[in-house]
Design an enzyme around this catalytic site. Structure first.
Site, PDB file in Angstrom:
ATOM      1  N   TYR A 142       0.814  -1.216   0.000  1.00  0.00           N
ATOM      2  CA  TYR A 142       0.000   0.000   0.000  1.00  0.00           C
ATOM      3  C   TYR A 142       0.852   1.271   0.000  1.00  0.00           C
ATOM      4  O   TYR A 142       0.344   2.359  -0.246  1.00  0.00           O
ATOM      5  CB  TYR A 142      -0.958   0.020   1.195  1.00  0.00           C
ATOM      6  CG  TYR A 142      -1.984  -1.101   1.187  1.00  0.00           C
ATOM      7  CD1 TYR A 142      -2.030  -2.015   0.141  1.00  0.00           C
ATOM      8  CD2 TYR A 142      -2.909  -1.246   2.198  1.00  0.00           C
ATOM      9  CE1 TYR A 142      -2.952  -3.044   0.117  1.00  0.00           C
ATOM     10  CE2 TYR A 142      -3.840  -2.276   2.185  1.00  0.00           C
ATOM     11  CZ  TYR A 142      -3.853  -3.177   1.147  1.00  0.00           C
ATOM     12  OH  TYR A 142      -4.779  -4.192   1.138  1.00  0.00           O
ATOM     13  N   LYS A 193       4.241 -15.339   2.789  1.00  0.00           N
ATOM     14  CA  LYS A 193       4.210 -16.108   1.535  1.00  0.00           C
ATOM     15  C   LYS A 193       5.674 -16.399   1.176  1.00  0.00           C
ATOM     16  O   LYS A 193       6.167 -16.038   0.092  1.00  0.00           O
ATOM     17  CB  LYS A 193       3.477 -15.269   0.462  1.00  0.00           C
ATOM     18  CG  LYS A 193       3.214 -15.972  -0.842  1.00  0.00           C
ATOM     19  CD  LYS A 193       2.141 -17.047  -0.756  1.00  0.00           C
ATOM     20  CE  LYS A 193       2.004 -17.765  -2.088  1.00  0.00           C
ATOM     21  NZ  LYS A 193       1.217 -19.013  -1.982  1.00  0.00           N
ATOM     22  N   ASP A 225      -2.063 -18.327   1.975  1.00  0.00           N
ATOM     23  CA  ASP A 225      -3.156 -19.060   1.322  1.00  0.00           C
ATOM     24  C   ASP A 225      -3.708 -20.133   2.258  1.00  0.00           C
ATOM     25  O   ASP A 225      -4.920 -20.327   2.370  1.00  0.00           O
ATOM     26  CB  ASP A 225      -2.727 -19.647  -0.029  1.00  0.00           C
ATOM     27  CG  ASP A 225      -1.299 -20.140  -0.041  1.00  0.00           C
ATOM     28  OD1 ASP A 225      -0.591 -19.980   0.974  1.00  0.00           O
ATOM     29  OD2 ASP A 225      -0.875 -20.721  -1.057  1.00  0.00           O
ATOM     30  N   ASP A 249      -5.078  -7.072   5.906  1.00  0.00           N
ATOM     31  CA  ASP A 249      -6.305  -6.418   5.459  1.00  0.00           C
ATOM     32  C   ASP A 249      -7.315  -7.489   5.052  1.00  0.00           C
ATOM     33  O   ASP A 249      -8.468  -7.512   5.503  1.00  0.00           O
ATOM     34  CB  ASP A 249      -5.957  -5.508   4.262  1.00  0.00           C
ATOM     35  CG  ASP A 249      -7.101  -4.602   3.861  1.00  0.00           C
ATOM     36  OD1 ASP A 249      -8.163  -4.657   4.512  1.00  0.00           O
ATOM     37  OD2 ASP A 249      -6.942  -3.845   2.885  1.00  0.00           O
ATOM     38  N   ASP A 253     -10.699  -9.087   7.335  1.00  0.00           N
ATOM     39  CA  ASP A 253     -12.069  -9.016   6.805  1.00  0.00           C
ATOM     40  C   ASP A 253     -12.686 -10.410   6.796  1.00  0.00           C
ATOM     41  O   ASP A 253     -13.869 -10.588   7.094  1.00  0.00           O
ATOM     42  CB  ASP A 253     -12.081  -8.450   5.377  1.00  0.00           C
ATOM     43  CG  ASP A 253     -12.225  -6.942   5.367  1.00  0.00           C
ATOM     44  OD1 ASP A 253     -11.845  -6.307   6.373  1.00  0.00           O
ATOM     45  OD2 ASP A 253     -12.696  -6.392   4.355  1.00  0.00           O
TER      46      ASP A 253
END
Ligand code: NAD
Length: 361
Positions: A142, A193, A225, A249, A253
């Protein structure tokens, strides 16, 4: 009595509806304890673009910088969706996080016993879920440079975002993660990852190094994942999760499914001198203006403000207990309603919780 200065930034959409309920709860705590709160409103997001042409006007930033804590609502909405990312309402929040050095975002997700049926997942899966996601907030994709869109001589465009982390950025959020885990069940899961990204390889290396400072906390590593699957498959295996900005993020959620609704999830953004507290949810344009938004995420965020910025831990516990009391009495906003419960709108839910807070003293 003059006291704590709280900057209140309701923002857009349901932010305008749920934030006042959180302010009422803090006012109630102030009256009960004699602690003074001075609330000062600031304009941010789409509302600020409309009024001042920028999502974070200097006066709002100044107000935040001088406050003891910031109570934030939500920003964004379809009206501003045509703007490029750097001019959108959400940019105001990103700048605020970056400028105030709010690098650690704490997002608890709990499946309360009385809300087990609000989750679309099976009772046997969600029951007992109580986890905390510590999301890095000021680095990664970001914010990384270079970013932008370039065009070649033939007019073909290429868009770039960069995932970048320094060791120092990883170290400091890792310490927050270990610290939080230490106060919970002493189990920290680092999500990365590392099988593909060099950034994640450095992330993992630094986490292992920092873990030596916290020998009482168990550290394990899970690929993002795999974590996304495990969160909805076996959520009770997690206690504290620490991860980079975008992974955090998305995963937090996803954790909304465990808690029953986005309207239940609060957050605290910490690191710099002033903490920022906000619901995880956005401006919810689909329900904005109808008076039906769930104010509990905002009210839990106010409780986190008491806990982390003002060290009013017992009062934070009282606010949390008051919310649970109202839920136990069967009151629900639409997002968490189930057969046999009593329907309440935003204000009514706020009224009930304010009364329950008064009863805690
Ligand atoms: P959202 O969180 O606003 O809404 C997702 C879903 O959850 C919707 O169905 C909504 O009705 C529901 N919901 C959210 N809050 C609720 C509440 N308090 N009570 C009951 N239901 C609630 O996410 P979105 O729809 O993807 O985004 C809408 C806008 O908000 C976009 O402009 C987005 O960029 C912005 N956004 C802002 C923030 C922030 O300010 N921190 C965070 C996320 C999204």
């Amino acid at each position: 009595m003059a006291g704590w200065k709280i900057a209140v930034l309701p923002g857009d959409g349901v932010g305008q509806e749920v934030t006042p309920e959180a302010v009422r709860v803090l006012t109630t705590v102030g009256k009960a304890t004699g602690v003074g709160f001075e609330f000062e409103q600031g304009i941010v997001g789409g509302a600020a673009i409309d009024a001042h042409g920028t999502p974070l006007p200097p006066a709002t930033f100044d107000l935040c910088r001088k406050a003891n804590a910031i109570l934030f609502g939500a920003v964004g909405g379809p009206k501003w969706d045509h703007l490029i990312p750097d001019q959108r309402p959400e940019r105001g929040l990103l700048i605020l996080r970056k400028e105030l050095d709010l690098f650690a975002n704490l997002r608890p997700a709990t499946c309360f016993p009385m809300l087990v049926d609000a989750s679309p997942l099976k009772r046997s899966v969600v029951e007992g879920t109580d986890l905390m996601v510590v999301r890095e907030l000021t680095g990664g994709l970001y914010f990384g440079e270079p970013r932008g869109v370039e065009e070649d001589a033939d007019g073909h465009r290429r868009a770039i975002n960069t995932m970048a982390y320094t060791e120092r950025e990883i170290e400091r959020v890792a310490r927050v993660g270990f610290d939080v885990a230490r106060k919970r069940k002493k189990r920290l899961t680092s999500v990365d990852k590392a099988n593909v990204l060099v950034v994640s390889q450095l992330w993992r290396e630094v986490l292992v190094r920092v873990s030596k400072e916290f020998p009482d906390v168990t550290l394990d590593h899970v690929l993002v994942d795999n974590c996304a699957m495990a969160l909805v498959g076996r959520p009770t295996q997690f206690d504290t999760i620490v991860t980079e900005n975008m992974f955090g993020d998305i995963l937090s959620d996803e954790a909304a499914i465990l808690a029953g609704s986005m309207g239940m999830l609060p957050s605290a953004s910490l690191g710099g001198a002033v903490g920022l507290y906000e619901p995880v949810h956005g401006s919810a344009p689909d329900i904005a203006g109808q008076g039906i938004a769930n104010p509990i995420a905002a009210i839990f965020s106010a409780a986190m403000l008491l806990r982390y910025s003002l060290n009013m831990v017992q009062d934070a516990d009282r606010v949390d207990a008051a919310v649970l009391r109202v839920l136990e009495q069967g009151y629900r906003t639409g997002d968490i309603a189930s057969p046999g419960t009593k329907r309440a709108g935003t204000k009514e839910m706020g009224d009930l919780i304010v009364r329950a807070v008064e009863e805690q003293y």
